[in-house]
Design a protein around this motif. Structure first.
Motif, PDB file in Angstrom:
ATOM      1  N   LEU A 295      35.286  24.406  76.164  1.00 48.11           N
ATOM      2  CA  LEU A 295      35.309  23.112  75.483  1.00 48.11           C
ATOM      3  C   LEU A 295      34.848  21.993  76.406  1.00 48.11           C
ATOM      4  N   LYS A 296      35.339  22.009  77.645  1.00 45.15           N
ATOM      5  CA  LYS A 296      34.953  20.962  78.590  1.00 45.15           C
ATOM      6  C   LYS A 296      33.477  21.083  78.979  1.00 45.15           C
ATOM      7  N   LEU A 297      33.014  22.325  79.121  1.00 44.70           N
ATOM      8  CA  LEU A 297      31.596  22.507  79.436  1.00 44.70           C
ATOM      9  C   LEU A 297      30.721  22.022  78.291  1.00 44.70           C
ATOM     10  N   GLU A 298      31.139  22.335  77.057  1.00 47.27           N
ATOM     11  CA  GLU A 298      30.381  21.865  75.890  1.00 47.27           C
ATOM     12  C   GLU A 298      30.401  20.341  75.808  1.00 47.27           C
ATOM     13  N   GLU A 299      31.570  19.732  76.113  1.00 44.00           N
ATOM     14  CA  GLU A 299      31.671  18.274  76.098  1.00 44.00           C
ATOM     15  C   GLU A 299      30.753  17.664  77.149  1.00 44.00           C
ATOM     16  N   GLN A 300      30.723  18.259  78.322  1.00 40.91           N
ATOM     17  CA  GLN A 300      29.877  17.741  79.395  1.00 40.91           C
ATOM     18  C   GLN A 300      28.402  17.857  79.031  1.00 40.91           C
ATOM     19  N   GLU A 301      28.006  19.002  78.477  1.00 42.01           N
ATOM     20  CA  GLU A 301      26.603  19.195  78.096  1.00 42.01           C
ATOM     21  C   GLU A 301      26.221  18.278  76.935  1.00 42.01           C
ATOM     22  N   SER A 302      27.153  18.088  75.984  1.00 33.50           N
ATOM     23  CA  SER A 302      26.868  17.183  74.857  1.00 33.50           C
ATOM     24  C   SER A 302      26.694  15.756  75.338  1.00 33.50           C
ATOM     25  N   GLY A 303      27.553  15.328  76.280  1.00 38.57           N
ATOM     26  CA  GLY A 303      27.414  13.982  76.829  1.00 38.57           C
ATOM     27  C   GLY A 303      26.093  13.797  77.542  1.00 38.57           C
ATOM     28  N   LEU A 304      25.702  14.829  78.284  1.00 42.51           N
ATOM     29  CA  LEU A 304      24.422  14.740  78.987  1.00 42.51           C
ATOM     30  C   LEU A 304      23.258  14.679  78.006  1.00 42.51           C
ATOM     31  N   LYS A 305      23.334  15.492  76.925  1.00 45.84           N
ATOM     32  CA  LYS A 305      22.264  15.461  75.926  1.00 45.84           C
ATOM     33  C   LYS A 305      22.187  14.091  75.263  1.00 45.84           C
ATOM     34  N   SER A 306      23.356  13.517  74.951  1.00 46.56           N
ATOM     35  CA  SER A 306      23.365  12.183  74.322  1.00 46.56           C
ATOM     36  C   SER A 306      22.766  11.137  75.251  1.00 46.56           C
ATOM     37  N   TRP A 307      23.131  11.202  76.527  1.00 46.27           N
ATOM     38  CA  TRP A 307      22.595  10.228  77.490  1.00 46.27           C
ATOM     39  C   TRP A 307      21.082  10.370  77.629  1.00 46.27           C
ATOM     40  N   VAL A 308      20.598  11.607  77.684  1.00 44.08           N
ATOM     41  CA  VAL A 308      19.147  11.836  77.792  1.00 44.08           C
ATOM     42  C   VAL A 308      18.430  11.326  76.556  1.00 44.08           C
ATOM     43  N   GLN A 310      19.459   8.970  74.555  1.00 43.04           N
ATOM     44  CA  GLN A 310      19.513   7.513  74.592  1.00 43.04           C
ATOM     45  C   GLN A 310      18.476   6.947  75.531  1.00 43.04           C
ATOM     46  N   GLN A 311      18.311   7.565  76.689  1.00 38.68           N
ATOM     47  CA  GLN A 311      17.315   7.100  77.657  1.00 38.68           C
ATOM     48  C   GLN A 311      15.900   7.224  77.101  1.00 38.68           C
ATOM     49  N   LYS A 312      15.633   8.293  76.359  1.00 36.75           N
ATOM     50  CA  LYS A 312      14.305   8.463  75.766  1.00 36.75           C
ATOM     51  C   LYS A 312      14.033   7.366  74.731  1.00 36.75           C
ATOM     52  N   GLN A 315      13.378   4.101  76.441  1.00 40.99           N
ATOM     53  CA  GLN A 315      12.044   4.084  77.053  1.00 40.99           C
ATOM     54  C   GLN A 315      10.965   3.837  76.004  1.00 40.99           C
ATOM     55  N   LYS A 316      11.134   4.479  74.830  1.00 41.94           N
ATOM     56  CA  LYS A 316      10.169   4.256  73.758  1.00 41.94           C
ATOM     57  C   LYS A 316      10.184   2.785  73.316  1.00 41.94           C
ATOM     58  N   THR A 317      11.393   2.211  73.172  1.00 40.97           N
ATOM     59  CA  THR A 317      11.499   0.797  72.769  1.00 40.97           C
ATOM     60  C   THR A 317      10.873  -0.121  73.807  1.00 40.97           C
ATOM     61  N   LEU A 318      11.106   0.198  75.096  1.00 38.02           N
ATOM     62  CA  LEU A 318      10.547  -0.614  76.174  1.00 38.02           C
ATOM     63  C   LEU A 318       9.022  -0.579  76.159  1.00 38.02           C
TER      64      LEU A 318
END
Length: 368
Positions: A295-308, A310-312, A315-318
């Motif tokens: 569960l914690k690994l899935e939470e960590q990977e999901s957070g990382l996917k969301s952050w990536v 969001q960054q994309k 960048q597109k908006t910029l």
């Protein structure tokens, strides 16, 4: 300390496991222990298999350790990359390529140990094969030398037949002149008369010819027998030269082939044992319920996917905003009269320079 080592062998994230219950740590330590001892078995099996090839203890141990480390790395990778999901069928599809790889590894690991376990039976099969190869090799080599030997033997027989035929003729002449002397044949007169002497002289002449024929044929037969002896020695030498190849017919491939000629059930169960050992970390990962670590690994990977993600998007908006600003800036500049006058001045000077250059080139051409 030992538990931490086995957790490392399982490929689990220790930073996440530190925040989990002792049960989760024990589960992954057990998986790591299975991975570790599978690598140990692979090292032993690989060392023995390589020893049958190189017949050198140090070389076999060195490459056996490399093989064990390779298996350890593969197993650790297989276990660490299986992610727990809510759908068991999806988990199984995810693990299927790894199960196939584990099947291949199990075959590679079990085969050398089967060779060691059934070493005596394999040696017996190889001995029988060597005997068959030795006989076949002698027969095959004999095909190269037998025609020459048979030809020489036929010549010897022909020479012996000549002597035998001549002896029969001489014996017949002997009986003829003896019968003439006894008066039982020929002229039917008893005593040694002219006819007797004629027949006796003919017998003596043929007897001398027989002796000469025997001497000559004996010399020829001796030469032929020496030639046969030379060919026989060459054949035996050839057999002796090729025999070491047959004696060395006990390498790894020969032993595997001999193993396949033995009853398959014992080998099959040994293979199943190693297949169970090799796939046990994967099976344990598939059958175990989703725990705190997952569960914690899935939470960590999901957070990382969301952050990536969001960054994309940022960048597109910029990029889009910057493009729009640039278009507006260049649009405003294009409408300024000052910029238009400046570029008009520069273009006029450029055209004048081009006209002057053309005039000078034409003038120098006509001057020639």
């Amino acid at each position: 300390m030992l538990q931490r080592f086995f957790i490392f062998c399982s490929g689990a994230d220790t930073a996440i496991l530190n925040d989990c219950s002792p049960g989760e740590n024990t589960k992954y330590a057990g998986i790591g222990a299975t991975v570790f001892f599978t690598a140990v078995m692979a090292t032993i099996a690989g060392s023995y298999a390589l020893f049958t090839v190189f017949e050198n203890v140090f070389t076999a141990i060195f490459f056996g350790l490399i093989w064990g480390l390779l298996i350890f790395n593969l197993d650790r990778f297989i276990v660490s990359t299986i992610k727990k999901r809510d759908d068991f069928f999806a988990e199984f599809l995810q693990a299927l390529p790894r199960i196939i790889l584990a099947l291949i590894i199990a075959i590679v690991i079990s085969k050398p140990l089967e060779l060691k376990i059934f070493e005596k039976e394999i040696s017996q099969v190889i001995l029988e094969e060597k005997n068959d190869l030795t006989l076949a090799n002698k027969d095959q080599l004999a095909l190269q030398f037998t025609p020459s030997i048979d030809l020489l033997n036929s010549e010897i027989i022909e020479l012996e037949n000549q002597v035998t035929t001549k002896e029969s003729e001489v014996n017949a002449l002997y009986n003829t002149y003896i019968a003439e002397a006894e008066g039982t044949a020929g002229s039917q007169k008893l005593g040694k008369g002219p006819v007797y002497q004629e027949k006796r002289d003919k017998h003596d002449t043929e007897l001398a010819a027989l002796k000469l024929l025997k001497d000559n044929n004996a010399i020829k037969i001796l030469a032929l027998e020496e030639e046969i002896s030379t060919i026989t020695t060459a054949y035996e030498t050839r057999v002796a030269e090729t025999q070491p190849i047959i004696d060395g017919f006990d390498g790894l491939m020969a032993r595997v082939t001999a193993l396949n000629k033995l009853p398959w059930i014992p080998s099959f169960f040994i293979f199943l044992l190693f297949l169970a050992i090799e796939t046990s970390p994967i099976i344990a990962k598939l059958l175990s319920p989703k725990g705190a670590y997952d569960l914690k690994l899935e939470e960590q990977e999901s957070g990382l996917k969301s952050w990536v993600a969001q960054q994309k998007e940022q960048q597109k908006t910029l990029v889009a905003t910057d493009l729009e600003v640039n278009n507006r800036v260049y649009g405003d500049i294009a409408e300024e009269q000052e910029l238009y006058d400046y570029k008009r001045k520069i273009a006029r000077e450029l055209m004048q320079d081009q006209a002057d250059a053309f005039y000078k080139r034409q003038k120098s051409f006509f001057a020639k």
